[in-house]
Design a protein around this motif. Sequence first.
Motif, PDB file in Angstrom:
ATOM      1  N   ASP A  96       0.827  -1.211   0.000  1.00 54.72           N
ATOM      2  CA  ASP A  96       0.000   0.000   0.000  1.00 54.72           C
ATOM      3  C   ASP A  96       0.863   1.264   0.000  1.00 54.72           C
ATOM      4  N   SER A  97       0.235   2.368  -0.356  1.00 51.89           N
ATOM      5  CA  SER A  97       0.809   3.700  -0.141  1.00 51.89           C
ATOM      6  C   SER A  97       0.026   4.338   0.990  1.00 51.89           C
ATOM      7  N   VAL A  98       0.713   5.166   1.763  1.00 51.27           N
ATOM      8  CA  VAL A  98       0.079   5.817   2.911  1.00 51.27           C
ATOM      9  C   VAL A  98       0.380   7.312   2.901  1.00 51.27           C
ATOM     10  N   THR A  99      -0.471   8.062   3.581  1.00 51.69           N
ATOM     11  CA  THR A  99      -0.223   9.477   3.834  1.00 51.69           C
ATOM     12  C   THR A  99      -0.065   9.629   5.338  1.00 51.69           C
ATOM     13  N   VAL A 100       1.025  10.271   5.737  1.00 54.58           N
ATOM     14  CA  VAL A 100       1.361  10.401   7.159  1.00 54.58           C
ATOM     15  C   VAL A 100       1.850  11.815   7.464  1.00 54.58           C
ATOM     16  N   ASN A 101       1.743  12.175   8.720  1.00 55.38           N
ATOM     17  CA  ASN A 101       2.500  13.291   9.276  1.00 55.38           C
ATOM     18  C   ASN A 101       3.545  12.653  10.172  1.00 55.38           C
ATOM     19  N   TYR A 102       4.746  13.227  10.210  1.00 56.76           N
ATOM     20  CA  TYR A 102       5.807  12.634  11.010  1.00 56.76           C
ATOM     21  C   TYR A 102       6.857  13.660  11.380  1.00 56.76           C
ATOM     22  N   LEU A 177      -2.525   8.972   8.467  1.00 62.28           N
ATOM     23  CA  LEU A 177      -3.708   9.719   8.049  1.00 62.28           C
ATOM     24  C   LEU A 177      -4.620   8.923   7.120  1.00 62.28           C
ATOM     25  N   SER A 178      -4.017   8.217   6.152  1.00 61.42           N
ATOM     26  CA  SER A 178      -4.847   7.463   5.197  1.00 61.42           C
ATOM     27  C   SER A 178      -4.014   6.424   4.474  1.00 61.42           C
ATOM     28  N   ILE A 179      -4.722   5.485   3.838  1.00 56.86           N
ATOM     29  CA  ILE A 179      -4.127   4.446   2.999  1.00 56.86           C
ATOM     30  C   ILE A 179      -4.661   4.626   1.592  1.00 56.86           C
ATOM     31  N   GLN A 180      -3.786   4.573   0.597  1.00 56.77           N
ATOM     32  CA  GLN A 180      -4.221   4.675  -0.798  1.00 56.77           C
ATOM     33  C   GLN A 180      -4.137   3.310  -1.460  1.00 56.77           C
TER      34      GLN A 180
END
Length: 180
Positions: A96-102, A177-180
């Motif tokens: 998967d691809s993910v969107t994160v804050n880090y 935050l989310s999974i693409q």
Amino acid sequence: MFKNQTTATIVYVAVAAFIIMVIAALVLPPATESVPPTVAAPTAVSNAPTAVTGSSLSGPDFMATTAADPDVHTTASGLMYKVITEGDGPKPSASDSVTVNYEGRLVNGSVFDSSYARNQPATFSVGGVIAGWTEGLQLMSVGSKYTFYIPPELGYGAQGNGPIPANSTLIFDVELLSIQ
């Protein structure tokens, strides 16, 4: 002065190399466990995670101290993580691809990268990052916030990476935050 052109060339190359080493020693900062001065100091951002104040411990000593915290979990690979907030969404897989804050720090508290400071979440492939991130992200549900404590062998190892010195233990605050 020299008996032949080859000897003269060797001497000139040796002198030039010596001069370059002297100039480099005067211009470049010494190699240490800290972030080079070219890395911007962390900026205060209201939604940034609470930062570790920094430690004077070495990476292995820091990890041993961290392992003693009852809220810190350790995987078979040596990744340590602390659940700050547990989300209730799905968990990503390595494909998967993910969107994160880090925010990424060294054990001394120096921030080397932060999506919070850029005010821009990052999106990337779970399988396309360091092993500690790949493993840690797959433990998280969407909406979770974890702190990863990554030993060098699951991070950048002996080669380091940019502002991250070789064999550095890494600390990341990660918000999925989310999974693409």
